[in-house]
Design a protein around this motif. Structure first.
Motif, PDB file in Angstrom:
ATOM      1  N   ALA A 161       0.607  -1.392   0.106  1.00  0.00           N
ATOM      2  CA  ALA A 161      -0.081   0.150   0.051  1.00  0.00           C
ATOM      3  C   ALA A 161       0.816   1.321   0.021  1.00  0.00           C
ATOM      4  O   ALA A 161       0.651   2.259  -0.906  1.00  0.00           O
ATOM      5  N   ASP A 162       2.024   1.101   0.817  1.00  0.00           N
ATOM      6  CA  ASP A 162       2.841   2.283   1.016  1.00  0.00           C
ATOM      7  C   ASP A 162       3.619   2.995  -0.479  1.00  0.00           C
ATOM      8  O   ASP A 162       4.296   3.891  -0.551  1.00  0.00           O
ATOM      9  N   GLU A 163       3.471   1.969  -1.425  1.00  0.00           N
ATOM     10  CA  GLU A 163       4.191   2.192  -2.629  1.00  0.00           C
ATOM     11  C   GLU A 163       3.388   2.719  -3.938  1.00  0.00           C
ATOM     12  O   GLU A 163       3.740   3.045  -4.875  1.00  0.00           O
ATOM     13  N   VAL A 164       1.884   2.412  -3.721  1.00  0.00           N
ATOM     14  CA  VAL A 164       0.904   2.504  -4.741  1.00  0.00           C
ATOM     15  C   VAL A 164       1.027   3.956  -5.393  1.00  0.00           C
ATOM     16  O   VAL A 164       1.058   4.030  -6.631  1.00  0.00           O
ATOM     17  N   GLU A 165       0.989   4.932  -4.552  1.00  0.00           N
ATOM     18  CA  GLU A 165       0.940   6.326  -5.059  1.00  0.00           C
ATOM     19  C   GLU A 165       2.095   6.852  -6.072  1.00  0.00           C
ATOM     20  O   GLU A 165       1.727   7.222  -6.991  1.00  0.00           O
ATOM     21  N   ASP A 166       3.162   6.358  -5.502  1.00  0.00           N
ATOM     22  CA  ASP A 166       4.501   6.624  -6.171  1.00  0.00           C
ATOM     23  C   ASP A 166       4.646   6.120  -7.443  1.00  0.00           C
ATOM     24  O   ASP A 166       4.793   6.380  -8.307  1.00  0.00           O
ATOM     25  N   ILE A 167       4.210   4.516  -7.237  1.00  0.00           N
ATOM     26  CA  ILE A 167       4.364   3.947  -8.672  1.00  0.00           C
ATOM     27  C   ILE A 167       3.098   4.198  -9.644  1.00  0.00           C
ATOM     28  O   ILE A 167       3.572   4.217 -10.823  1.00  0.00           O
ATOM     29  N   VAL A 168       1.963   4.511  -9.179  1.00  0.00           N
ATOM     30  CA  VAL A 168       0.815   4.996 -10.243  1.00  0.00           C
ATOM     31  C   VAL A 168       1.587   6.366 -10.728  1.00  0.00           C
ATOM     32  O   VAL A 168       1.134   6.636 -12.030  1.00  0.00           O
ATOM     33  N   GLY A 169       1.782   7.165 -10.096  1.00  0.00           N
ATOM     34  CA  GLY A 169       2.278   8.631 -10.371  1.00  0.00           C
ATOM     35  C   GLY A 169       3.504   8.440 -11.421  1.00  0.00           C
ATOM     36  O   GLY A 169       3.603   9.315 -12.450  1.00  0.00           O
ATOM     37  N   ALA A 170       4.384   7.573 -11.276  1.00  0.00           N
ATOM     38  CA  ALA A 170       5.623   7.350 -12.036  1.00  0.00           C
ATOM     39  C   ALA A 170       5.159   6.714 -13.621  1.00  0.00           C
ATOM     40  O   ALA A 170       5.656   7.188 -14.521  1.00  0.00           O
ATOM     41  N   ALA A 171       4.253   5.797 -13.284  1.00  0.00           N
ATOM     42  CA  ALA A 171       3.477   5.174 -14.667  1.00  0.00           C
ATOM     43  C   ALA A 171       3.010   6.149 -15.437  1.00  0.00           C
ATOM     44  O   ALA A 171       3.056   6.311 -16.487  1.00  0.00           O
ATOM     45  N   LEU A 172       1.890   7.148 -14.724  1.00  0.00           N
ATOM     46  CA  LEU A 172       1.382   8.164 -15.550  1.00  0.00           C
ATOM     47  C   LEU A 172       2.416   9.202 -16.163  1.00  0.00           C
ATOM     48  O   LEU A 172       2.236   9.359 -17.158  1.00  0.00           O
ATOM     49  N   ASP A 173       3.340   9.227 -15.435  1.00  0.00           N
ATOM     50  CA  ASP A 173       4.340  10.594 -16.130  1.00  0.00           C
ATOM     51  C   ASP A 173       5.017   9.755 -17.211  1.00  0.00           C
ATOM     52  O   ASP A 173       5.340  10.339 -18.197  1.00  0.00           O
ATOM     53  N   PHE A 174       5.298   8.454 -16.994  1.00  0.00           N
ATOM     54  CA  PHE A 174       6.014   7.779 -18.230  1.00  0.00           C
ATOM     55  C   PHE A 174       5.047   7.489 -19.280  1.00  0.00           C
ATOM     56  O   PHE A 174       5.681   7.739 -20.533  1.00  0.00           O
ATOM     57  N   ALA A 175       3.831   7.365 -18.885  1.00  0.00           N
ATOM     58  CA  ALA A 175       2.908   7.341 -20.146  1.00  0.00           C
ATOM     59  C   ALA A 175       2.818   8.645 -20.799  1.00  0.00           C
ATOM     60  O   ALA A 175       2.936   8.538 -22.187  1.00  0.00           O
ATOM     61  N   PHE A 176       2.569   9.692 -20.229  1.00  0.00           N
ATOM     62  CA  PHE A 176       1.781  10.790 -20.948  1.00  0.00           C
ATOM     63  C   PHE A 176       3.260  11.892 -21.227  1.00  0.00           C
ATOM     64  O   PHE A 176       2.927  12.747 -21.944  1.00  0.00           O
ATOM     65  N   GLU A 177       4.391  11.770 -20.139  1.00  0.00           N
ATOM     66  CA  GLU A 177       5.330  12.978 -20.385  1.00  0.00           C
ATOM     67  C   GLU A 177       6.436  12.118 -21.356  1.00  0.00           C
ATOM     68  O   GLU A 177       6.992  12.744 -22.208  1.00  0.00           O
ATOM     69  N   GLY A 178       6.680  10.794 -21.086  1.00  0.00           N
ATOM     70  CA  GLY A 178       7.359  10.034 -21.791  1.00  0.00           C
ATOM     71  C   GLY A 178       7.047   9.552 -23.181  1.00  0.00           C
ATOM     72  O   GLY A 178       7.552   8.868 -23.861  1.00  0.00           O
ATOM     73  N   GLY A 179       5.473   9.442 -23.368  1.00  0.00           N
ATOM     74  CA  GLY A 179       4.861   8.961 -24.520  1.00  0.00           C
ATOM     75  C   GLY A 179       4.793   7.634 -24.611  1.00  0.00           C
ATOM     76  O   GLY A 179       5.030   6.954 -25.871  1.00  0.00           O
ATOM     77  N   GLU A 180       4.804   6.752 -23.543  1.00  0.00           N
ATOM     78  CA  GLU A 180       5.033   5.201 -23.621  1.00  0.00           C
ATOM     79  C   GLU A 180       4.057   4.587 -23.248  1.00  0.00           C
ATOM     80  O   GLU A 180       3.090   4.909 -22.308  1.00  0.00           O
ATOM     81  N   PRO A 181       3.623   3.371 -23.667  1.00  0.00           N
ATOM     82  CA  PRO A 181       2.622   2.411 -23.043  1.00  0.00           C
ATOM     83  C   PRO A 181       3.021   1.990 -21.546  1.00  0.00           C
ATOM     84  O   PRO A 181       4.127   1.499 -21.502  1.00  0.00           O
ATOM     85  N   VAL A 182       2.312   1.905 -20.541  1.00  0.00           N
ATOM     86  CA  VAL A 182       2.796   1.395 -19.324  1.00  0.00           C
ATOM     87  C   VAL A 182       1.492   0.770 -18.421  1.00  0.00           C
ATOM     88  O   VAL A 182       0.401   1.175 -18.795  1.00  0.00           O
ATOM     89  N   ALA A 183       1.928  -0.402 -17.960  1.00  0.00           N
ATOM     90  CA  ALA A 183       0.879  -0.939 -17.138  1.00  0.00           C
ATOM     91  C   ALA A 183       1.431  -0.971 -15.447  1.00  0.00           C
ATOM     92  O   ALA A 183       2.645  -1.123 -15.427  1.00  0.00           O
ATOM     93  N   VAL A 184       0.456  -0.690 -14.768  1.00  0.00           N
ATOM     94  CA  VAL A 184       0.906  -0.920 -13.337  1.00  0.00           C
ATOM     95  C   VAL A 184      -0.238  -2.294 -12.651  1.00  0.00           C
ATOM     96  O   VAL A 184      -1.352  -2.206 -12.878  1.00  0.00           O
ATOM     97  N   LEU A 185       0.732  -3.348 -12.389  1.00  0.00           N
ATOM     98  CA  LEU A 185      -0.076  -4.288 -11.927  1.00  0.00           C
ATOM     99  C   LEU A 185      -0.168  -4.491 -10.305  1.00  0.00           C
ATOM    100  O   LEU A 185       0.799  -4.060  -9.558  1.00  0.00           O
ATOM    101  N   LEU A 186      -1.353  -4.306 -10.108  1.00  0.00           N
ATOM    102  CA  LEU A 186      -1.647  -4.251  -8.298  1.00  0.00           C
ATOM    103  C   LEU A 186      -2.180  -5.621  -7.826  1.00  0.00           C
ATOM    104  O   LEU A 186      -3.020  -6.241  -8.113  1.00  0.00           O
ATOM    105  N   SER A 187      -0.945  -5.986  -6.936  1.00  0.00           N
ATOM    106  CA  SER A 187      -0.802  -7.572  -6.660  1.00  0.00           C
ATOM    107  C   SER A 187      -2.184  -8.091  -5.946  1.00  0.00           C
ATOM    108  O   SER A 187      -2.856  -7.118  -5.391  1.00  0.00           O
ATOM    109  N   GLN A 188      -2.645  -9.201  -6.269  1.00  0.00           N
ATOM    110  CA  GLN A 188      -3.730  -9.729  -5.368  1.00  0.00           C
ATOM    111  C   GLN A 188      -3.549  -9.705  -3.856  1.00  0.00           C
ATOM    112  O   GLN A 188      -4.461  -9.527  -3.055  1.00  0.00           O
ATOM    113  N   ARG A 189      -2.107  -9.663  -3.295  1.00  0.00           N
ATOM    114  CA  ARG A 189      -2.070  -9.531  -1.925  1.00  0.00           C
ATOM    115  C   ARG A 189      -2.260  -8.158  -1.462  1.00  0.00           C
ATOM    116  O   ARG A 189      -2.808  -7.881  -0.427  1.00  0.00           O
TER     117      ARG A 189
END
Length: 178
Positions: A140-168
């Protein structure tokens, strides 16, 4: 049988916050309990548009159309839906569209449905083979940072990106017999 859920974890609200602050205007999804809070918040927000899909690959096309129309989009899906998207994901590479998807994982920790396991094993590799950068959130403590990094990678970097949210991270599903 009916599903029982506990109160909304803070990390789910953080996902909505990152999407909102990151300028996401469209969010498409096939209804999924793991994304229920974000879906509800999107549908309540007058500046965002929730789009219900009949199948996940439609979301790749919606994301591409949103980008061509000048809007940012996020696709919410479950790992079992990734296999439905593989052919459409070629569009992302061919046209060089930015793409962001958040994938709730099934078939991992404490899974009770054996039908979820095969695609779970193939989710990350399938996406990587289609040229999609994959991040994974386990805590839980890493979700915000990872989703934010993915959003930047996608829309600032112009790349396709996925965030896998583990079942645990999502937690065990509990079923009650009626």
């Amino acid at each position: 049988m009916s599903e029982v859920f506990s109160p909304t974890p803070a990390w789910q609200e953080q996902i909505f916050k990152v999407l909102k602050e990151g300028g996401i205007q469209q969010v498409s999804y096939v209804p999924d309990a793991g994304h229920a809070h974000v879906i509800r918040r999107v549908n309540e927000d007058p500046d965002m548009r929730g789009i219900v899909l009949t199948t996940e690959e439609e979301g790749v096309a919606v994301a591409s159309g949103a980008w061509l129309g000048g809007q940012r989009h996020a696709l919410l899906m479950q790992s079992s839906g990734v296999g439905n998207c593989i052919n459409m994901m070629s569009l992302l590479q061919s046209c060089r569209f930015p793409f962001l998807t958040l994938v709730t994982m099934r078939g991992e920790y404490a899974e009770f449905n054996p039908w979820q396991v095969p695609m779970s094993k193939a989710t990350q590799a399938s996406m990587e083979l289609m040229g999609i950068k994959v991040y994974r959130a386990e805590r839980a403590d890493e979700v915000e940072d990872i989703v934010g990094a993915a959003l930047d990678f996608a829309f600032e970097g112009g790349e396709p990106v996925a965030v896998l949210l583990s079942q645990r991270l999502i937690g065990r599903k509990k079923w009650l017999r009626n």
